[in-house]
Scaffold this motif. Structure first.
Motif, PDB file in Angstrom:
ATOM      1  N   ALA A  85       0.901  -1.256  -0.063  1.00 28.73           N
ATOM      2  CA  ALA A  85       0.052  -0.036  -0.040  1.00 28.73           C
ATOM      3  C   ALA A  85       0.650   1.364  -0.011  1.00 28.73           C
ATOM      4  N   PHE A  86       1.934   1.043   0.513  1.00 33.44           N
ATOM      5  CA  PHE A  86       2.885   2.131   0.801  1.00 33.44           C
ATOM      6  C   PHE A  86       4.193   2.069  -0.364  1.00 33.44           C
ATOM      7  N   ASP A  87       3.862   2.169  -1.455  1.00 34.27           N
ATOM      8  CA  ASP A  87       5.013   1.927  -2.541  1.00 34.27           C
ATOM      9  C   ASP A  87       5.010   2.993  -3.324  1.00 34.27           C
ATOM     10  N   PRO A  88       6.003   4.044  -2.965  1.00 34.56           N
ATOM     11  CA  PRO A  88       5.991   5.394  -3.458  1.00 34.56           C
ATOM     12  C   PRO A  88       6.808   5.431  -4.881  1.00 34.56           C
ATOM     13  N   THR A  89       6.228   6.618  -5.186  1.00 34.37           N
ATOM     14  CA  THR A  89       7.133   7.314  -6.530  1.00 34.37           C
ATOM     15  C   THR A  89       7.819   8.468  -5.745  1.00 34.37           C
ATOM     16  N   VAL A  90       9.310   8.198  -5.956  1.00 35.27           N
ATOM     17  CA  VAL A  90      10.225   9.155  -5.302  1.00 35.27           C
ATOM     18  C   VAL A  90      10.893  10.173  -6.196  1.00 35.27           C
ATOM     19  N   GLU A  91      11.112  11.371  -5.554  1.00 36.87           N
ATOM     20  CA  GLU A  91      12.005  12.538  -6.401  1.00 36.87           C
ATOM     21  C   GLU A  91      12.946  12.892  -5.396  1.00 36.87           C
ATOM     22  N   THR A  92      14.116  13.245  -5.829  1.00 36.27           N
ATOM     23  CA  THR A  92      15.481  13.536  -4.983  1.00 36.27           C
ATOM     24  C   THR A  92      15.156  15.073  -4.996  1.00 36.27           C
ATOM     25  N   ARG A  93      15.139  15.581  -3.729  1.00 32.71           N
ATOM     26  CA  ARG A  93      14.880  17.210  -3.806  1.00 32.71           C
ATOM     27  C   ARG A  93      16.032  17.795  -4.252  1.00 32.71           C
ATOM     28  N   SER A 116       6.654   4.437   9.689  1.00 34.53           N
ATOM     29  CA  SER A 116       6.120   3.049  10.650  1.00 34.53           C
ATOM     30  C   SER A 116       5.946   2.036   9.478  1.00 34.53           C
ATOM     31  N   VAL A 117       6.480   2.027   8.114  1.00 35.11           N
ATOM     32  CA  VAL A 117       6.112   0.985   7.180  1.00 35.11           C
ATOM     33  C   VAL A 117       7.587   0.200   7.051  1.00 35.11           C
ATOM     34  N   PRO A 118       7.586  -0.960   7.431  1.00 34.14           N
ATOM     35  CA  PRO A 118       8.653  -1.911   6.869  1.00 34.14           C
ATOM     36  C   PRO A 118       9.548  -1.516   5.599  1.00 34.14           C
ATOM     37  N   GLU A 119      10.489  -1.592   5.327  1.00 28.41           N
ATOM     38  CA  GLU A 119      11.026  -1.870   3.878  1.00 28.41           C
ATOM     39  C   GLU A 119      10.970  -0.511   3.293  1.00 28.41           C
ATOM     40  N   LEU A 120      10.282   0.581   3.813  1.00 31.74           N
ATOM     41  CA  LEU A 120       9.790   1.651   3.059  1.00 31.74           C
ATOM     42  C   LEU A 120      11.273   2.580   2.753  1.00 31.74           C
ATOM     43  N   VAL A 121      11.719   2.724   3.653  1.00 30.39           N
ATOM     44  CA  VAL A 121      13.007   3.761   3.647  1.00 30.39           C
ATOM     45  C   VAL A 121      14.180   2.961   2.632  1.00 30.39           C
ATOM     46  N   GLY A 122      14.282   1.835   2.752  1.00 29.50           N
ATOM     47  CA  GLY A 122      15.221   1.102   1.780  1.00 29.50           C
ATOM     48  C   GLY A 122      14.680   1.265   0.264  1.00 29.50           C
ATOM     49  N   VAL A 126      16.484   3.323  -2.896  1.00 34.12           N
ATOM     50  CA  VAL A 126      16.618   2.620  -4.038  1.00 34.12           C
ATOM     51  C   VAL A 126      16.140   3.472  -5.336  1.00 34.12           C
ATOM     52  N   ARG A 127      14.901   4.161  -5.121  1.00 34.37           N
ATOM     53  CA  ARG A 127      14.196   4.839  -6.310  1.00 34.37           C
ATOM     54  C   ARG A 127      14.845   6.612  -6.331  1.00 34.37           C
ATOM     55  N   SER A 128      15.660   6.996  -5.498  1.00 36.16           N
ATOM     56  CA  SER A 128      16.116   8.080  -5.237  1.00 36.16           C
ATOM     57  C   SER A 128      17.565   8.136  -6.099  1.00 36.16           C
ATOM     58  N   ASP A 129      18.199   9.185  -5.949  1.00 35.61           N
ATOM     59  CA  ASP A 129      19.514   9.523  -6.538  1.00 35.61           C
ATOM     60  C   ASP A 129      20.604   9.335  -5.474  1.00 35.61           C
ATOM     61  N   PHE A 130      20.364   8.836  -4.428  1.00 34.08           N
ATOM     62  CA  PHE A 130      21.110   8.231  -3.234  1.00 34.08           C
ATOM     63  C   PHE A 130      21.813   6.681  -3.474  1.00 34.08           C
ATOM     64  N   GLU A 131      22.615   6.615  -3.182  1.00 32.82           N
ATOM     65  CA  GLU A 131      23.149   5.043  -2.722  1.00 32.82           C
ATOM     66  C   GLU A 131      23.140   4.661  -1.341  1.00 32.82           C
ATOM     67  N   PHE A 135      25.538   6.733   3.047  1.00 31.14           N
ATOM     68  CA  PHE A 135      25.149   7.029   4.456  1.00 31.14           C
ATOM     69  C   PHE A 135      25.911   5.734   5.507  1.00 31.14           C
ATOM     70  N   ASP A 136      26.608   6.503   6.636  1.00 23.58           N
ATOM     71  CA  ASP A 136      27.138   5.697   7.606  1.00 23.58           C
ATOM     72  C   ASP A 136      26.286   4.849   8.331  1.00 23.58           C
ATOM     73  N   ALA A 137      25.020   5.166   8.639  1.00 31.44           N
ATOM     74  CA  ALA A 137      24.190   4.606   9.249  1.00 31.44           C
ATOM     75  C   ALA A 137      22.697   5.133   8.795  1.00 31.44           C
ATOM     76  N   ILE A 138      21.670   4.223   9.013  1.00 32.40           N
ATOM     77  CA  ILE A 138      20.270   4.495   8.651  1.00 32.40           C
ATOM     78  C   ILE A 138      19.689   4.067  10.036  1.00 32.40           C
ATOM     79  N   VAL A 139      18.924   5.119  10.554  1.00 33.64           N
ATOM     80  CA  VAL A 139      17.895   4.940  11.759  1.00 33.64           C
ATOM     81  C   VAL A 139      16.737   5.470  11.666  1.00 33.64           C
TER      82      VAL A 139
END
Length: 210
Positions: A85-93, A116-122, A126-131, A135-139
């Motif tokens: 349900a939370f499967d976003p279209t992403v744009e890097t600002r 609050s959604v598992p896997e959403l940040v990852g 992947v869909r952004s311009d970042f790798e 980042f040294d850590a993701i919290v």
């Protein structure tokens, strides 16, 4: 000096369902889960008695909401429905890549995100311009159990960067949530006062003062 960035609304924009309850219901039905007639009410009710500042993972909330209406379902159906349900279209600002590059000049860098959604940040990264390796850590709140502005999430972020909380600079767009860094002695760079384009020069000033 460690630097952490909020993700949603700061580094990226990501669409979310206009009606989350309806979006989850649609995905539950696709997985042959019976959706109660009063699902909107069930979704809106609190079903987990969590401590102040704690994160309730959305799949756990959905599971409890279904259980409150006597609905049985396959073990992972609630989680899979929420993730879908939370499967976003992403744009890097604009300015986000430059802000991150500048931050890396002064020390380790983290994402510190309410989600609050598992896997959403990852999936968002992947869909952004970042790798991921940028980042040294993701919290995340779903990962650590605490939501900004709870002090614990900032303390955990600082710990991941081998920094003291009062050595952390946090960049974000939400004065209430992201401003919580100040409660542990850190510095908040809020986008309403310091746009992303100005973050590199502001970090340079802070580094010179430290």
């Amino acid at each position: 000096m460690g630097v952490s960035f909020d993700l949603f609304g700061t580094l990226v924009t990501a669409d979310r369902p206009a009606d989350p309850a309806a979006a989850v219901a649609t995905e539950l039905e696709k997985r042959d889960v019976t959706v109660p007639d009063d699902w909107a009410d069930a979704y809106a009710e609190a079903h987990v008695d969590a401590p102040d500042g704690a994160e309730v993972p959305l799949p756990a909330h959905v599971s409890r909401a279904l259980a409150s209406r006597g609905v049985d379902y396959e073990h992972n159906a609630a989680r899979r429905a929420v993730v879908a349900a939370f499967d976003p279209t992403v744009e890097t600002r604009p300015g986000a890549l430059e802000a991150l590059e500048a931050a890396r000049e002064y020390g380790p860098v983290a994402i510190c995100s309410n989600c609050s959604v598992p896997e959403l940040v990852g999936r968002t990264l992947v869909r952004s311009d970042f790798e991921r390796d940028d980042f040294d850590a993701i919290v995340t709140s779903v990962g650590c159990g605490w939501r900004k502005p709870a002090p614990k999430i900032f303390e955990l972020t600082a710990e991941e960067l081998d920094a003291a909380p009062d050595e952390l600079v946090h960049v974000g767009d939400d004065p209430k949530a992201d401003g919580g860094i100040e409660a542990v002695g850190g510095i908040a760079l809020l986008l309403e006062e310091t746009p992303l384009a100005d973050v590199p020069s502001r970090l340079a000033t802070l580094a010179a003062q430290s």
